[in-house]
Design an enzyme around this catalytic site. Structure first.
Site, PDB file in Angstrom:
ATOM      1  N   HIS A 147       0.976  -1.019  -0.006  1.00  0.00           N
ATOM      2  CA  HIS A 147      -0.095   0.004   0.205  1.00  0.00           C
ATOM      3  C   HIS A 147       0.564   1.126  -0.341  1.00  0.00           C
ATOM      4  CE1 HIS A 147      -4.113   2.377   1.538  1.00  0.00           C
ATOM      5  NE2 HIS A 147      -2.908   3.320   1.489  1.00  0.00           N
ATOM      6  N   GLU A 148       2.151   1.308   1.110  1.00  0.00           N
ATOM      7  CA  GLU A 148       2.882   2.936   1.010  1.00  0.00           C
ATOM      8  C   GLU A 148       3.315   2.425  -0.115  1.00  0.00           C
ATOM      9  OE1 GLU A 148       2.162   5.330   3.009  1.00  0.00           O
ATOM     10  OE2 GLU A 148       0.776   3.414   4.175  1.00  0.00           O
ATOM     11  N   HIS A 156       1.762   4.519  -3.054  1.00  0.00           N
ATOM     12  CA  HIS A 156       2.228   6.170  -2.663  1.00  0.00           C
ATOM     13  C   HIS A 156       3.462   6.721  -2.809  1.00  0.00           C
ATOM     14  CE1 HIS A 156      -2.034   6.640  -0.511  1.00  0.00           C
ATOM     15  NE2 HIS A 156      -1.260   5.949   0.341  1.00  0.00           N
ATOM     16  N   GLU A 178      -4.313   7.883  -2.934  1.00  0.00           N
ATOM     17  CA  GLU A 178      -5.176   6.866  -2.729  1.00  0.00           C
ATOM     18  C   GLU A 178      -5.260   5.664  -3.486  1.00  0.00           C
ATOM     19  OE1 GLU A 178      -5.931   4.561   0.792  1.00  0.00           O
ATOM     20  OE2 GLU A 178      -4.712   5.869   0.912  1.00  0.00           O
TER      21      GLU A 178
END
Length: 489
Positions: A254-255, A258, A284
């Site tokens: 997830h990170e 980003h 996101e």
């Protein structure tokens, strides 16, 4: 030197200082000694004072009046500088400093209250933060909607009414799908303990598999995983659990979504106004498509199974298909960041409604824990057992991020649109994912979305990337098809 050149040089210096402030925040969450909190708050206030003075410097207004754009990039830079200048000029320097100081201290108070499961210990600080953010919103909104003024910091141009309509269209399908799934037998999960050092080794391999450049980044641990920085210094954090390796692996993916967005922005935009992600909703969308549509796909989890066997040996899962079912298991849970794809948005919508009520004054901080627990029981069908699993689980309100939560669900909507277009352009993508090859998928996202930084407005960027205006329909179709197949509904 032209007015535009002088303005851009000044703005680049301001953005460089903002990056330093961001590094202070990263350090606070990862390396800072526990006893340094009060001094760090003073440091944040000092640098925020400098930043606010630069953002409201009268010369910026003078340069804007004289500057002329000779290209699409220059026009976008001027647009963003003007927007920032106008917003910053409405906020008194005293207020900007006070928000920086109070929210810096509030993070530590929230962390201690969360560890102690004591919302009452955090409530007075949250009230102070909320009062300051209301004051900020009122200064920005004038006679308009205070919540929308705060939302605009994270998703320029969006309104709460627009998002509420989208979320209202999203909710019924999610509720119905969740109910149907929870009636079915649950897939098998993992068992045993997973060495935390081995988790960090594997998570670093997965991060680079998804394109994260460790020569311009690093991976550390934090209570709440996050990504920080842009351009040539983009850092991420994750967390480990001895009994749940997926927490570490999927927080990392997830990170990385980003971080790759920031790393892949055109180098020519470095430290310029358009040298960062255009909005939190678009940001996101990158983290969610990396984590879910790619990272939780049947093809990728088949590859991941072999990697986990190499790292942990026998971990109670017999095949890639069994791992796919375990990773996509739908079950009751309290934590938003650990939630499955079907229920995640229900967590976000709960927060969206509660924070709008807090900002408007319809809900008081003293009543927040009870309101949270009531709404959670209504949406999820069981009771919150402790504050750390309820109202205290997220860091966002302690640092003043009112208006931020809805961008999580908006990001999922954008991710659904992007995934639909990605699959149409690369119909044999699963062949790559089954080999742990993410290059075509992440390359497509880098080209269509990430390299542009803030050049285009959020909705325009998604429309350009996909060929159609954003809608919740592709996300609902994806979730329905995936989980009806997985649970044989």
């Amino acid at each position: 030197m032209s007015a535009y050149s002088e303005l851009l040089a000044f703005t680049r210096q301001t953005n460089a200082l903002a990056q330093i402030a961001g590094r202070l925040g990263w350090d606070q969450e990862t390396m800072m000694p526990r006893g340094a909190g009060d001094q760090r708050a003073e440091e944040f206030a000092a640098i925020e004072s400098v930043l606010h003075a630069r953002r409201t410097d009268p010369r910026v207004g003078e340069w804007l009046a004289k500057a002329e754009a000779s290209s699409e990039v220059e026009a976008a830079n001027l647009r963003d500088i003007r927007r920032s200048f106008e917003r910053a000029s409405k906020i008194p320097s005293r207020l900007a400093e006070e928000i920086a100081k109070v929210t810096s201290k509030a993070q530590g108070i929230w962390a201690e209250a969360r560890a102690a499961n004591d919302f009452a210990a955090f409530a007075p600080t949250l009230s102070e933060v909320l009062d300051l953010k209301r004051e900020e919103g009122a200064a920005l909104a004038k006679d308009g909607n205070i919540y929308d003024a705060l939302l605009d910091d994270y998703e320029p141009g969006a309104t709460s009414a627009e998002l509420a309509a989208m979320f209202d269209a999203l909710r019924p399908g999610l509720v119905d799908l969740r109910a149907a799934i929870l009636e079915q037998p649950k897939p098998k999960g993992v068992s045993g303990e997973f060495d935390e050092a081995a988790q960090m080794v594997l998570t670093q391999k997965i991060a680079t598999t998804f394109g994260y450049d460790l020569s311009r980044g690093r991976i550390d641990k934090a209570v709440h995983p996050f990504s920080s920085g842009s351009g040539q210094d983009v850092r991420i954090t994750t967390r480990t659990s001895k009994t749940d390796p997926f927490n570490c692996l999927y927080s990392t993916i997830h990170e990385v979504g980003h971080a790759c967005y920031e790393q892949n922005i055109d180098d020519a935009y470095l430290l310029s106004p358009i040298g960062g992600g255009v909005s939190m909703g678009v940001h996101e969308s990158q983290s969610r498509i990396y984590e879910n549509q790619l990272g939780r796909s049947r093809a990728f989890t088949g590859w991941l199974y072999g990697q986990m066997r190499d790292a942990f040996g026998d971990f109670g899962i017999a095949s890639g298909e069994e791992l796919y079912r375990a990773i996509n298991k739908i079950e009751n849970g309290y934590i938003r960041t650990e939630s499955d794809e079907v229920q995640y948005n229900l967590h976000v919508l709960l927060r969206f409604d509660l924070e709008r009520a807090l900002v408007s004054g319809d809900l008081q901080v003293r009543d927040l824990e009870g309101a949270w627990n009531d709404r959670f029981a209504s949406d999820f069908g069981f009771a919150v057992d402790k504050p750390a699993n309820g109202v205290l689980q997220d860091v966002h309100w302690s640092v003043g991020l009112f208006g931020y939560f809805p961008t999580y669900s908006l990001g999922n909507v954008y991710a659904g649109c992007l995934h639909q277009a990605l699959r149409a352009d690369i119909p044999d993508l699963d062949d790559d994912l089954a080999q742990g090859n993410l290059s075509r998928a992440t390359g497509w996202l880098a080209e269509r979305v990430q390299r542009h930084g803030g050049l285009y407005a959020p909705r325009d960027l998604v429309t350009r990337a996909t060929g159609q205006a954003p809608s919740e329909a592709p996300l609902l179709a994806y979730l329905d098809a995936k989980f009806r197949d997985l649970y044989e509904l």
